[in-house]
Design a protein around this motif. Structure first.
Motif, PDB file in Angstrom:
ATOM      1  N   LYS A  65     -61.002  -4.891 -88.352  1.00  0.00           N
ATOM      2  CA  LYS A  65     -61.980  -5.967 -88.485  1.00  0.00           C
ATOM      3  C   LYS A  65     -62.372  -6.177 -89.950  1.00  0.00           C
ATOM      4  O   LYS A  65     -62.615  -7.306 -90.383  1.00  0.00           O
ATOM      5  N   SER A  66     -62.423  -5.069 -90.717  1.00  0.00           N
ATOM      6  CA  SER A  66     -62.774  -5.186 -92.129  1.00  0.00           C
ATOM      7  C   SER A  66     -61.737  -5.995 -92.880  1.00  0.00           C
ATOM      8  O   SER A  66     -62.065  -6.852 -93.704  1.00  0.00           O
ATOM      9  N   GLU A 102     -60.387   0.232 -85.230  1.00  0.00           N
ATOM     10  CA  GLU A 102     -60.969  -1.087 -84.961  1.00  0.00           C
ATOM     11  C   GLU A 102     -61.827  -1.552 -86.139  1.00  0.00           C
ATOM     12  O   GLU A 102     -61.767  -2.714 -86.550  1.00  0.00           O
ATOM     13  N   ILE A 147     -59.592  -8.206 -91.562  1.00  0.00           N
ATOM     14  CA  ILE A 147     -59.558  -9.576 -91.053  1.00  0.00           C
ATOM     15  C   ILE A 147     -60.726 -10.407 -91.591  1.00  0.00           C
ATOM     16  O   ILE A 147     -60.564 -11.563 -91.984  1.00  0.00           O
ATOM     17  N   THR A 148     -61.934  -9.799 -91.617  1.00  0.00           N
ATOM     18  CA  THR A 148     -63.131 -10.543 -92.016  1.00  0.00           C
ATOM     19  C   THR A 148     -63.417 -10.490 -93.517  1.00  0.00           C
ATOM     20  O   THR A 148     -64.163 -11.322 -94.037  1.00  0.00           O
ATOM     21  N   GLY A 149     -62.829  -9.495 -94.200  1.00  0.00           N
ATOM     22  CA  GLY A 149     -63.140  -9.320 -95.611  1.00  0.00           C
ATOM     23  C   GLY A 149     -64.470  -8.645 -95.859  1.00  0.00           C
ATOM     24  O   GLY A 149     -64.934  -8.558 -97.001  1.00  0.00           O
ATOM     25  N   ASN A 150     -65.115  -8.140 -94.802  1.00  0.00           N
ATOM     26  CA  ASN A 150     -66.385  -7.427 -94.924  1.00  0.00           C
ATOM     27  C   ASN A 150     -66.110  -5.934 -94.793  1.00  0.00           C
ATOM     28  O   ASN A 150     -65.781  -5.447 -93.711  1.00  0.00           O
ATOM     29  N   SER A 188     -68.535  -1.539 -93.405  1.00  0.00           N
ATOM     30  CA  SER A 188     -68.477  -0.524 -92.349  1.00  0.00           C
ATOM     31  C   SER A 188     -67.506   0.607 -92.671  1.00  0.00           C
ATOM     32  O   SER A 188     -67.443   1.591 -91.925  1.00  0.00           O
TER      33      SER A 188
END
Length: 267
Positions: free
Chosen positions: A243-244, A239, A246-249, A252
């Motif tokens: 999310k990393s 997960e 998809i968001t480019g962040n 984590s």
């Protein structure tokens, strides 16, 4: 597997996947000796990469992979799932506020695997490199510090049934003053808990039992912080990766220096 999970296609040549412009993320879940080479090829093909542990089974493989990581700076992670367990995340939250170094004792009752099994061969690299690296990653995660020293001792036996590289104790010293000890053994009963950990700091004790229960002792008080079904973080790590992307962040994801350090500890 492709049929059961509705995959669009299945091939026997991995290069088909690397050449597929519609493929963004490559999972490498082969036997251990192929991990680093396939990861380098996927990185060079411009893919995000999830490679199962271990990153590599020797120093030459690791150097090749690190070179690709530095040159391409890809989206990259390794399957060190335990740091994403809710039990381990809760521990990290508590020890991040500490004022003392950590004393950690981790016991892995790994279970016996016959010597002829592939994990003991050049394909697997042995259980220290192939599995104990999970625990070295946990030590990195909880101390967030660089290693300054390692001592290790294995059993001595004339019984050919038992291997020295899955029956050992390793003590790792960190730059923040922490000392972490792993007892890894295949001599125990499989009916017992596989993984237990005690952490001592700031006049407290944290006990984690097999990723099912988390207890803290604070002076004379005992509190059960978490208790439930076993969760070693497998879903959470995927997960976080998803999310990393998809968001480019990517904050984590596991820091690359910690991925490398866990692997170097195993060597």
């Amino acid at each position: 597997i492709a049929k059961n999970y509705g995959a669009e296609y299945a091939v026997t040549d991995y290069r088909t996947v690397l050449e597929d412009k519609e493929t963004d993320l490559v999972f490498i879940t082969t036997r251990h000796d192929l991990h680093s080479h396939l990861a380098v090829e996927a990185i060079n093909a411009g893919k995000a990469v999830f490679v199962e542990k271990p990153m590599a089974v020797n120093s030459a493989q690791l150097a090749e992979l690190v070179k690709a990581l530095k040159e391409k700076n890809p989206i990259f992670t390794v399957g060190f799932n335990r740091r994403y367990s809710p039990y381990m995340l809760k521990i990290r939250e508590m020890v991040s506020k500490r004022i003392s170094p950590l004393i950690i004792s981790y016991r892995m009752n790994a279970g016996f695997i016959p010597k002829e099994h592939w994990v003991h061969t050049e394909e697997g690299g042995g259980r220290n490199i192939g599995e104990a690296c999970h625990i070295y990653d946990i030590f990195n995660f909880l101390t967030d510090a660089e290693v300054t020293g390692i001592d290790a001792s294995s059993i001595e036996t004339n019984n050919e049934k038992f291997a020295i590289n899955d029956n050992f104790a390793a003590t790792i010293k960190y730059a923040d003053g922490s000392v972490c000890n792993l007892i890894y053994t295949a001599l125990g009963a499989k009916s017992g808990p596989k993984e237990q950990m005690d952490i001592y700091f700031d006049e407290k004790i944290i006990n984690m039992n097999d990723y099912c229960e988390l207890v803290i002792y604070d002076n004379k008080i005992k509190n059960t912080l978490l208790k439930g079904s076993q969760d070693k973080g497998h879903f959470n790590e995927l997960e976080v990766l998803g999310k990393s992307i998809i968001t480019g962040n990517f904050g984590s994801l596991i820091p690359v220096w910690q991925l490398i350090q866990a692997t170097e500890i195993s060597f």
